[in-house]
Design a protein around this motif. Structure first.
Motif, short mmCIF file in Angstrom:
data_model
loop_
_atom_site.label_atom_id
_atom_site.label_comp_id
_atom_site.label_asym_id
_atom_site.label_seq_id
_atom_site.Cartn_x
_atom_site.Cartn_y
_atom_site.Cartn_z
N GLY A 1 0.80 -1.23 0.00
CA GLY A 1 0.00 0.00 0.00
C GLY A 1 0.83 1.28 0.00
N ASN A 2 2.13 1.14 0.20
CA ASN A 2 2.99 2.33 0.18
C ASN A 2 3.81 2.44 -1.11
OD1 ASN A 2 2.05 2.88 2.70
ND2 ASN A 2 3.89 2.19 3.80
N GLU A 3 3.75 1.42 -1.94
CA GLU A 3 4.54 1.45 -3.17
C GLU A 3 3.92 2.41 -4.17
OE1 GLU A 3 5.06 -2.59 -4.55
OE2 GLU A 3 5.98 -3.11 -2.61
N GLY A 4 4.74 3.26 -4.73
CA GLY A 4 4.29 4.18 -5.77
C GLY A 4 3.24 5.17 -5.29
N ILE A 5 3.23 5.47 -4.00
CA ILE A 5 2.25 6.41 -3.45
C ILE A 5 2.46 7.80 -4.07
CG2 ILE A 5 3.75 6.82 -1.45
CD1 ILE A 5 1.37 7.39 0.24
N SER A 6 1.32 8.46 -4.38
CA SER A 6 1.42 9.78 -5.02
C SER A 6 1.83 10.83 -3.99
CB SER A 6 0.07 10.17 -5.64
OG SER A 6 -0.86 10.43 -4.61
N ARG A 7 2.33 11.93 -4.49
CA ARG A 7 2.70 13.06 -3.62
C ARG A 7 1.48 13.51 -2.80
NH1 ARG A 7 7.03 14.09 -1.49
NH2 ARG A 7 5.70 14.35 0.29
N ALA A 8 0.32 13.55 -3.49
CA ALA A 8 -0.91 14.02 -2.83
C ALA A 8 -1.30 13.08 -1.69
CB ALA A 8 -2.04 14.13 -3.84
N ASP A 9 -1.16 11.79 -1.93
CA ASP A 9 -1.55 10.83 -0.88
C ASP A 9 -0.56 10.88 0.29
OD1 ASP A 9 -3.80 10.06 -2.20
OD2 ASP A 9 -2.93 8.27 -3.10
N ALA A 10 0.71 11.05 -0.02
CA ALA A 10 1.70 11.20 1.05
C ALA A 10 1.42 12.47 1.86
CB ALA A 10 3.11 11.23 0.46
N ASP A 11 1.07 13.54 1.15
CA ASP A 11 0.76 14.80 1.82
C ASP A 11 -0.46 14.67 2.73
OD1 ASP A 11 2.91 16.03 0.67
OD2 ASP A 11 1.75 17.11 -0.85
N ALA A 12 -1.43 13.86 2.30
CA ALA A 12 -2.65 13.67 3.12
C ALA A 12 -2.29 12.98 4.44
CB ALA A 12 -3.67 12.84 2.36
N ARG A 13 -1.44 11.97 4.37
CA ARG A 13 -1.04 11.28 5.61
C ARG A 13 -0.29 12.24 6.53
NH1 ARG A 13 1.02 5.24 3.74
NH2 ARG A 13 -0.46 4.97 2.01
N ARG A 14 0.54 13.06 5.91
CA ARG A 14 1.31 14.04 6.70
C ARG A 14 0.37 15.06 7.35
NH1 ARG A 14 6.51 17.49 4.47
NH2 ARG A 14 6.67 18.92 6.22
N ALA A 15 -0.59 15.57 6.56
CA ALA A 15 -1.48 16.63 7.04
C ALA A 15 -2.46 16.12 8.10
CB ALA A 15 -2.25 17.24 5.88
N GLU A 16 -2.87 14.87 7.97
CA GLU A 16 -3.95 14.38 8.85
C GLU A 16 -3.43 13.59 10.06
OE1 GLU A 16 -7.47 12.87 6.79
OE2 GLU A 16 -6.58 13.64 4.96
N ILE A 17 -2.19 13.11 10.00
CA ILE A 17 -1.67 12.30 11.11
C ILE A 17 -0.40 12.92 11.71
CG2 ILE A 17 -0.69 10.05 11.76
CD1 ILE A 17 -2.57 8.83 9.59
N PHE A 18 0.61 13.07 10.90
CA PHE A 18 1.92 13.55 11.39
C PHE A 18 1.81 14.96 11.99
CE2 PHE A 18 5.97 15.68 10.89
CZ PHE A 18 6.91 14.73 11.25
N GLU A 19 1.21 15.87 11.22
CA GLU A 19 1.19 17.27 11.66
C GLU A 19 0.33 17.51 12.91
OE1 GLU A 19 0.58 19.58 8.10
OE2 GLU A 19 2.67 19.25 7.48
N PRO A 20 -0.88 16.96 12.97
CA PRO A 20 -1.66 17.20 14.21
C PRO A 20 -0.93 16.69 15.46
CG PRO A 20 -3.05 16.26 12.50
CD PRO A 20 -1.65 16.24 11.97
N TYR A 21 -0.26 15.56 15.33
CA TYR A 21 0.49 15.01 16.47
C TYR A 21 1.61 15.94 16.89
CZ TYR A 21 3.59 11.76 19.00
OH TYR A 21 4.41 11.17 19.92
N HIS A 22 2.44 16.32 15.93
CA HIS A 22 3.59 17.16 16.29
C HIS A 22 3.17 18.59 16.64
CE1 HIS A 22 6.61 14.17 16.06
NE2 HIS A 22 6.09 13.73 14.93
N ASN A 23 2.09 19.07 16.02
CA ASN A 23 1.58 20.40 16.41
C ASN A 23 1.12 20.39 17.85
OD1 ASN A 23 2.10 21.36 13.87
ND2 ASN A 23 -0.02 21.24 13.16
N ARG A 24 0.49 19.30 18.26
CA ARG A 24 -0.01 19.22 19.64
C ARG A 24 1.15 19.21 20.64
NH1 ARG A 24 -1.64 21.01 23.28
NH2 ARG A 24 -2.65 19.91 25.00
N ILE A 25 2.24 18.48 20.28
CA ILE A 25 3.41 18.49 21.17
C ILE A 25 3.99 19.90 21.25
CG2 ILE A 25 5.73 17.56 21.57
CD1 ILE A 25 4.85 15.01 20.07
N ASP A 26 4.06 20.56 20.09
CA ASP A 26 4.55 21.95 20.06
C ASP A 26 3.73 22.86 20.97
OD1 ASP A 26 6.78 22.52 18.56
OD2 ASP A 26 5.69 22.66 16.66
#
Ligand SMILES: [Zn+2]
Length: 259
Positions: free
Chosen positions: A105-130
């Protein structure tokens, strides 16, 4: 961008108003996968292994948080979706291979799909720690960052001897103190930057929230077979709680308070 439409928020918090100087983070707390991503092309047995999450650490983190009254900020989704302890620009952020397991499910992932994971999971988590660190510093509260992880007892066919390890890089205060206390326990094989060392390329939480914010910090890695069940989690939570209290008395309490 393909929205993931998460059924549950990525951030889990506990004791947010606790008085402890320790701020606990748990990047690999959960192994949830957003519905939109199915099972990432992996069978269930792969999704319960260490490649998906840090086995056992959730129970330890929660119990230490409760015992100390320490704010815990944890992340619910699997590191196979996006690894919250990797800079998002490195290849292992969304791994196509984890240890020896390809992640279809991670092979050949589009930039947009990678950005969605970043925006919806990675960033809220790290923003909350900040935000949590901002609030603590604003209030003049002592803040010591402890990043909790667990490691697999066998990696790439090699058995790992350590029960627990400290992980650090630029902060040379907290980890040596923790190492000293762990070694004084007498019954532990203790890793000094083992099984991993912290770096700016392979880590995110300690370099960004600890080092760049000027906080005293360490990572702690516990071997997964020791905390696989509730009894082990409780035993290790009690041990860590006791040692962190000793550290608090040494580091955080002003010396004059002991007179
Ligand atoms: Zn981890």
């Amino acid at each position: 961008m393909t929205d993931l439409i998460l059924s549950e928020p990525p951030v889990i918090e506990r004791n947010a108003h606790g008085a402890s100087p320790f701020l606990l983070t748990c990047d690999h707390y959960g192994r949830a996968i957003p519905d939109a991503l199915g099972n990432l092309g992996l069978p269930e047995r792969e999704l319960t292994r260490h490649i998906a999450w840090d086995i056992g650490i959730a129970g330890v983190a929660e119990q230490v948080s409760d015992a100390l009254g320490a704010h815990l900020i944890a992340q619910r989704y699997s590191r196979l979706v996006i690894d919250c302890n990797r800079p998002p620009e490195v290849a292992s952020s969304i791994p196509v291979l984890s240890e020896a397991t390809p992640v279809p499910g991670n092979e050949g992932i589009s930039r947009a799909d990678a950005d969605a994971r970043r925006a919806e999971i990675f960033e809220p988590y790290h923003n909350r720690i900040d935000e949590a660190i901002d609030a603590r510093l604003r209030d003049g509260r002592p803040t010591v960052l402890v990043s909790l992880h667990s490691f697999t007892p066998v990696y790439a066919g090699v058995a790992r001897p350590w029960h627990i390890g400290t992980l650090y890089h630029r902060d040379t205060t907290l980890a040596p103190l923790l190492l000293k206390l762990l070694r004084a326990e007498g019954d532990l094989v203790v890793g000094d930057n083992q099984p991993y060392a912290v770096s700016d390329v392979t880590d995110f939480t300690i370099p960004v929230h600890g080092e760049k914010r000027g906080l005293m910090n360490t990572g702690i890695e516990i071997r997964q077979d020791l905390i696989a069940d509730e009894a082990g989690q409780t035993q290790w939570a009690e041990r860590l709680t006791r040692l962190l209290r000793e550290i608090e008395a040494t580091l955080v309490t002003p010396r004059s308070a002991h007179v």
